[in-house]
Motif scaffolding. Structure first.
Motif, PDB file in Angstrom:
ATOM      1  N   LEU A 195       0.823  -1.208   0.000  1.00  0.00           N
ATOM      2  CA  LEU A 195       0.000   0.000   0.000  1.00  0.00           C
ATOM      3  C   LEU A 195       0.859   1.260   0.000  1.00  0.00           C
ATOM      4  CD1 LEU A 195      -2.927  -0.838   2.454  1.00  0.00           C
ATOM      5  CD2 LEU A 195      -3.084  -0.451  -0.011  1.00  0.00           C
ATOM      6  N   ARG A 196       2.010   1.202   0.651  1.00  0.00           N
ATOM      7  CA  ARG A 196       2.893   2.356   0.671  1.00  0.00           C
ATOM      8  C   ARG A 196       3.285   2.776  -0.732  1.00  0.00           C
ATOM      9  NH1 ARG A 196       7.524   0.482   4.389  1.00  0.00           N
ATOM     10  NH2 ARG A 196       8.651   1.611   2.768  1.00  0.00           N
ATOM     11  N   PHE A 197       3.548   1.810  -1.594  1.00  0.00           N
ATOM     12  CA  PHE A 197       3.902   2.150  -2.966  1.00  0.00           C
ATOM     13  C   PHE A 197       2.761   2.885  -3.654  1.00  0.00           C
ATOM     14  CE2 PHE A 197       3.233   0.901  -7.424  1.00  0.00           C
ATOM     15  CZ  PHE A 197       4.291   1.589  -8.002  1.00  0.00           C
ATOM     16  N   TRP A 198       1.536   2.400  -3.505  1.00  0.00           N
ATOM     17  CA  TRP A 198       0.406   3.036  -4.182  1.00  0.00           C
ATOM     18  C   TRP A 198       0.146   4.432  -3.641  1.00  0.00           C
ATOM     19  CZ3 TRP A 198      -0.866   1.169  -8.610  1.00  0.00           C
ATOM     20  CH2 TRP A 198      -0.687  -0.185  -8.871  1.00  0.00           C
ATOM     21  N   MET A 229       6.001  -6.040  -5.170  1.00  0.00           N
ATOM     22  CA  MET A 229       5.274  -5.041  -4.392  1.00  0.00           C
ATOM     23  C   MET A 229       6.046  -4.683  -3.124  1.00  0.00           C
ATOM     24  SD  MET A 229       2.733  -3.971  -6.056  1.00  0.00           S
ATOM     25  CE  MET A 229       2.411  -2.868  -4.707  1.00  0.00           C
ATOM     26  N   LEU A 230       6.660  -5.683  -2.500  1.00  0.00           N
ATOM     27  CA  LEU A 230       7.467  -5.397  -1.317  1.00  0.00           C
ATOM     28  C   LEU A 230       8.671  -4.530  -1.678  1.00  0.00           C
ATOM     29  CD1 LEU A 230       7.458  -8.837   0.544  1.00  0.00           C
ATOM     30  CD2 LEU A 230       6.049  -6.824   0.990  1.00  0.00           C
ATOM     31  N   ARG A 231       9.308  -4.864  -2.802  1.00  0.00           N
ATOM     32  CA  ARG A 231      10.466  -4.074  -3.219  1.00  0.00           C
ATOM     33  C   ARG A 231      10.069  -2.626  -3.487  1.00  0.00           C
ATOM     34  NH1 ARG A 231      11.951  -7.277  -6.786  1.00  0.00           N
ATOM     35  NH2 ARG A 231      13.603  -8.324  -5.613  1.00  0.00           N
ATOM     36  N   LEU A 232       8.997  -2.429  -4.224  1.00  0.00           N
ATOM     37  CA  LEU A 232       8.540  -1.079  -4.526  1.00  0.00           C
ATOM     38  C   LEU A 232       8.096  -0.345  -3.262  1.00  0.00           C
ATOM     39  CD1 LEU A 232       6.512  -1.792  -7.794  1.00  0.00           C
ATOM     40  CD2 LEU A 232       8.724  -0.627  -7.612  1.00  0.00           C
ATOM     41  N   GLY A 233       7.496  -1.084  -2.346  1.00  0.00           N
ATOM     42  CA  GLY A 233       7.119  -0.477  -1.076  1.00  0.00           C
ATOM     43  C   GLY A 233       8.327  -0.011  -0.284  1.00  0.00           C
ATOM     44  N   HIS A 234       9.405  -0.803  -0.304  1.00  0.00           N
ATOM     45  CA  HIS A 234      10.634  -0.403   0.373  1.00  0.00           C
ATOM     46  C   HIS A 234      11.224   0.865  -0.251  1.00  0.00           C
ATOM     47  CE1 HIS A 234      11.324  -4.806   1.811  1.00  0.00           C
ATOM     48  NE2 HIS A 234      10.544  -4.134   2.628  1.00  0.00           N
ATOM     49  N   TRP A 235      11.040   1.016  -1.539  1.00  0.00           N
ATOM     50  CA  TRP A 235      11.583   2.183  -2.236  1.00  0.00           C
ATOM     51  C   TRP A 235      10.699   3.418  -2.076  1.00  0.00           C
ATOM     52  CZ3 TRP A 235      12.873  -0.136  -7.752  1.00  0.00           C
ATOM     53  CH2 TRP A 235      13.854  -1.140  -7.605  1.00  0.00           C
ATOM     54  N   SER A 236       9.525   3.269  -1.514  1.00  0.00           N
ATOM     55  CA  SER A 236       8.533   4.349  -1.551  1.00  0.00           C
ATOM     56  C   SER A 236       8.994   5.605  -0.815  1.00  0.00           C
ATOM     57  CB  SER A 236       7.196   3.861  -0.978  1.00  0.00           C
ATOM     58  OG  SER A 236       7.338   3.497   0.389  1.00  0.00           O
ATOM     59  N   PHE A 237       9.701   5.451   0.288  1.00  0.00           N
ATOM     60  CA  PHE A 237      10.170   6.613   1.039  1.00  0.00           C
ATOM     61  C   PHE A 237      11.150   7.428   0.195  1.00  0.00           C
ATOM     62  CE2 PHE A 237      13.104   8.097   4.650  1.00  0.00           C
ATOM     63  CZ  PHE A 237      12.401   9.275   4.815  1.00  0.00           C
ATOM     64  N   ALA A 238      12.116   6.746  -0.409  1.00  0.00           N
ATOM     65  CA  ALA A 238      13.072   7.433  -1.275  1.00  0.00           C
ATOM     66  C   ALA A 238      12.362   8.038  -2.484  1.00  0.00           C
ATOM     67  CB  ALA A 238      14.163   6.463  -1.722  1.00  0.00           C
ATOM     68  N   ALA A 244      18.033   3.012  -6.100  1.00  0.00           N
ATOM     69  CA  ALA A 244      19.458   3.164  -5.812  1.00  0.00           C
ATOM     70  C   ALA A 244      19.669   3.835  -4.457  1.00  0.00           C
ATOM     71  CB  ALA A 244      20.121   3.978  -6.922  1.00  0.00           C
ATOM     72  N   ALA A 245      18.875   4.855  -4.169  1.00  0.00           N
ATOM     73  CA  ALA A 245      19.012   5.556  -2.885  1.00  0.00           C
ATOM     74  C   ALA A 245      18.674   4.644  -1.719  1.00  0.00           C
ATOM     75  CB  ALA A 245      18.110   6.789  -2.877  1.00  0.00           C
ATOM     76  N   TYR A 246      17.685   3.785  -1.910  1.00  0.00           N
ATOM     77  CA  TYR A 246      17.335   2.848  -0.837  1.00  0.00           C
ATOM     78  C   TYR A 246      18.486   1.890  -0.551  1.00  0.00           C
ATOM     79  CZ  TYR A 246      15.287  -1.191   1.484  1.00  0.00           C
ATOM     80  OH  TYR A 246      15.047  -2.231   2.350  1.00  0.00           O
TER      81      TYR A 246
END
Length: 379
Positions: free
Chosen positions: A18-21, A290-299, A341-343
């Protein structure tokens, strides 16, 4: 309510998806307003800044879920949150200032300092709360939430379910009262007080905290995940005719409503997704990508506006039509790749290094189980 056995050990991967969306909603909002509209899509995401409200509610849910019963000292908790958000904040501010310099735009050193100190949202001057990296204003609010969280948890944890329910009702009603109550302020001051001020945004975080406590102790949301998602989408569709009827400059515009009235809907969506995970049901939000994209969401949240700004400066705004769509696609790909990359090269290694400093993670204050799983950590 009965407590869920071993609740702290359960993963909530759908919240990461959900964080990614939510981040995508914010990115599309900025693309629509800063680059150019894509017919059909831009109308739906024109008030996508509501994605920040989602993150404020999510922070409360996840922190309450993680730390309820964990007995982690306030100092240890605050250091963990600092390690979580500050390294990437500093990196993004440096990147943003560099882009401003290339554009030959003046940068307020006071604003940059306030941003790095996480106090910039407390100032009503736009140059302060958007200085450095404009997207980073929300981290000033998050810092305030983190400072208040130990006291909130001490006050609310262990209470009966009806206390959490009445708290949720109280903060929701307070938001409904506060919105028109501030209507007499000048537009600039009103927008700051409603959009940026940590004190007012705290209501959304508290709503998340009581929802997280209720989830931890077995509460089931009254709506399913598909219904909750439908309500959120429907709400943003309702904003389209509202926008056509009421200019954003008015206090009762959909711009303010999108952020203040959406918190209960986002709370329902988050709780429904978490409940589906706890019940072992597939949601489509917890797969590897989805987990990977969610991890990247903050960056992605912190970097995307910088990429948009640099692209518009270099190429100018595209012509309406297919050129705008191609411009959008390029920004989405480049900003998301930069976020990944930043993550991997900044956010994650810096957090691990800061947490591992001597004296910062004493052995007798081990991490609560849920925090060891990065899929459950909020932004």
């Amino acid at each position: 309510m009965t407590s869920i056995p071993g609740a702290g050990r359960d993963r909530l991967p759908s919240l990461t998806g959900l964080r990614f969306w939510a981040a995508l909603l914010v990115v599309l909002y900025h693309l629509s307003r800063q680059v150019g509209a894509v017919p059909g899509l831009s109308e739906t995401v024109w008030y996508g800044r509501s994605g920040v409200t989602f993150f404020f509610v999510l922070s409360g849910v996840v922190l309450a879920w993680t730390y309820d019963g964990a007995r982690v000292p306030a100092g240890v908790f605050l250091w963990r949150r600092f390690a979580r958000i500050w390294p990437l904040l500093a990196f993004s501010v440096g990147l943003s200032v560099a882009v401003w310099a290339v554009m030959d735009r003046a940068v307020s050193l006071k604003a940059v300092a306030a941003t790095l100190l996480l106090v910039h949202a407390w100032f009503p001057q736009p140059v302060m709360f958007t200085g450095g990296n404009p997207a980073a204003w929300s981290l000033s609010d998050e810092a305030w939430f983190y400072l208040t969280f130990p006291a909130l948890l001490a006050l609310l944890a262990g209470r009966r379910a009806r206390v959490w329910a009445w708290t949720a009702v109280a903060v929701t009603c307070a938001a409904l009262v506060l919105w028109p109550a501030l209507s007499g302020l000048t537009p600039t001051t009103r927008n700051w007080a409603l959009d940026y001020l940590p004190l007012t945004r705290l209501l959304q975080f508290v709503l998340g905290v009581v929802a997280g406590l209720a989830l931890k102790h077995g509460w089931r949301p009254p709506v399913s995940l598909p219904v909750a998602a439908g309500l959120v989408i429907g709400w943003h569709l309702v904003l389209i005719p509202w926008h056509e009827a009421v200019p954003d400059a008015l206090w009762y515009s959909p711009y303010n409503a999108s952020q203040w009235l959406s918190a209960p809907l986002f709370a329902a969506l988050i709780c429904a997704a978490a409940r589906a995970d706890l019940d072992g049901r597939r949601t489509g939000l917890g797969g590897p990508w989805m987990l990977r994209l969610g991890h990247w969401s903050f960056a992605w949240y912190l970097i995307h506006e910088i990429v948009i700004r640099a692209a518009v400066f270099h190429w100018g705004k595209p012509a309406p039509g297919s050129a705008t769509l191609m411009f959008w696609a390029g920004v989405l790909v480049v900003s998301l790749a930069a976020a990944g990359a930043a993550y991997h090269w900044v956010e994650h290694p810096a957090e691990r290094w800061l947490r591992g400093l001597p004296g910062r993670s004493p052995a007798n204050h081990a991490r609560p189980p849920a925090e060891t799983d990065r899929t459950t950590t909020s932004r």
